[in-house]
Design a protein around this motif. Structure first.
Motif, PDB file in Angstrom:
ATOM      1  N   LYS A  80       0.931  -1.225   0.121  1.00 16.55           N
ATOM      2  CA  LYS A  80       0.089   0.002  -0.145  1.00 16.55           C
ATOM      3  C   LYS A  80       0.852   1.284  -0.039  1.00 16.55           C
ATOM      4  O   LYS A  80       1.726   1.241   0.772  1.00 16.55           O
ATOM      5  N   THR A  81       0.654   2.425  -0.808  1.00 20.21           N
ATOM      6  CA  THR A  81       1.426   3.336  -0.784  1.00 20.21           C
ATOM      7  C   THR A  81       0.255   4.643  -1.135  1.00 20.21           C
ATOM      8  O   THR A  81      -0.866   4.093  -1.364  1.00 20.21           O
ATOM      9  N   ILE A  82       0.713   5.928  -1.332  1.00 17.18           N
ATOM     10  CA  ILE A  82      -0.203   6.905  -1.848  1.00 17.18           C
ATOM     11  C   ILE A  82       0.032   7.171  -3.227  1.00 17.18           C
ATOM     12  O   ILE A  82       1.178   6.740  -4.020  1.00 17.18           O
ATOM     13  N   THR A  83      -0.826   7.758  -3.871  1.00 19.47           N
ATOM     14  CA  THR A  83      -0.536   8.440  -5.330  1.00 19.47           C
ATOM     15  C   THR A  83       0.163   9.641  -5.359  1.00 19.47           C
ATOM     16  O   THR A  83       0.610   9.954  -4.293  1.00 19.47           O
ATOM     17  N   ASN A  84       0.547   9.949  -6.536  1.00 22.83           N
ATOM     18  CA  ASN A  84       1.428  11.131  -6.453  1.00 22.83           C
ATOM     19  C   ASN A  84       0.971  12.605  -6.202  1.00 22.83           C
ATOM     20  O   ASN A  84       1.630  13.325  -6.111  1.00 22.83           O
ATOM     21  N   GLU A  91      -3.486   0.254  -3.668  1.00 17.94           N
ATOM     22  CA  GLU A  91      -2.483  -1.046  -3.589  1.00 17.94           C
ATOM     23  C   GLU A  91      -1.730  -1.024  -5.062  1.00 17.94           C
ATOM     24  O   GLU A  91      -2.380  -0.932  -6.097  1.00 17.94           O
ATOM     25  N   ARG A  92      -0.673  -1.643  -4.737  1.00 23.72           N
ATOM     26  CA  ARG A  92       0.328  -1.675  -5.934  1.00 23.72           C
ATOM     27  C   ARG A  92       1.053  -2.917  -5.779  1.00 23.72           C
ATOM     28  O   ARG A  92       1.125  -3.633  -5.085  1.00 23.72           O
ATOM     29  N   LEU A  93       1.186  -3.627  -7.060  1.00 24.47           N
ATOM     30  CA  LEU A  93       2.081  -4.884  -7.225  1.00 24.47           C
ATOM     31  C   LEU A  93       3.308  -4.700  -6.928  1.00 24.47           C
ATOM     32  O   LEU A  93       4.279  -4.002  -7.462  1.00 24.47           O
TER      33      LEU A  93
END
Length: 195
Positions: free
Chosen positions: A5-9, A131-133
């Protein structure tokens, strides 16, 4: 685990005020420590008149690269509570900076911890979490006549084409989620025998 899990730009902004001290918080998506430190430098320049520019970051899908900085605040009253918010939201590839304008009244260690934690939480609340891979890149060299077979695999599997060169000898670089890397490699190596 091949997701994180991260945040968008988009920069998430947060705000907290206590006894005339203002805490401005900014959440940034970052990929490297250098990128995080460059952003910290920019904020220190932009808010040169602020008393403190504290921050914390967490980098990598394994969440194993992290740092918390109190920038002159009493030990563990700023960076740690910011990092705590990153951890409780299970985020990575994120930098949160909290700029403090001192209001003339000391908040005490408990007050500082609450202030930095709340400002950081507000910045996260104003960020878009996704969520990113966790991807790995696979490079494959092949001859031109094999093009259709290679392209069929790229259509059938959830890959992202990172780079490709088509000439007498062709090469393609594909990004795929970690858990499917071996399957992709197996399918591509089978092509060598089908030729």
């Amino acid at each position: 685990m091949d997701t994180y899990k991260t945040i968008t730009n988009n920069i998430g902004e947060g705000y907290y005020t206590e006894k005339r001290s203002k805490f401005l918080a900014f959440a940034h998506h970052v990929e490297t420590v250098d990128e995080a430190m460059d952003i910290v430098k920019q904020y220190r320049k932009k808010y040169y008149d602020a008393r403190h520019c504290c921050y914390a970051y967490m980098i990598g899908p394994e969440r194993d690269v992290f740092r918390a900085n109190d920038d002159g605040e009493p030990s563990s009253t700023a960076g740690k509570p910011i990092l705590g918010q990153i951890n409780s939201n299970e985020l990575t590839n994120i930098l949160i900076i909290v700029v403090r304008y001192y209001g003339g009244v000391n908040l005490g260690t408990g007050g500082l911890i609450v202030a930095y934690r709340t400002a950081a939480a507000d910045a996260i609340a104003h960020s878009k979490i996704e969520e990113r891979l966790v991807e790995e890149e696979v490079k494959y060299d092949f001859t031109y006549p094999m093009m259709n077979s290679v392209m069929r695999i790229t259509k059938e599997m959830p890959v992202r084409i990172v780079d490709q060169h088509f000439d007498n000898t062709c090469s393609i670089t594909l990004a795929i989620r970690k858990s499917l890397v071996q399957q992709l490699k197996d399918r591509l190596s089978k092509l060598d025998f089908e030729g």
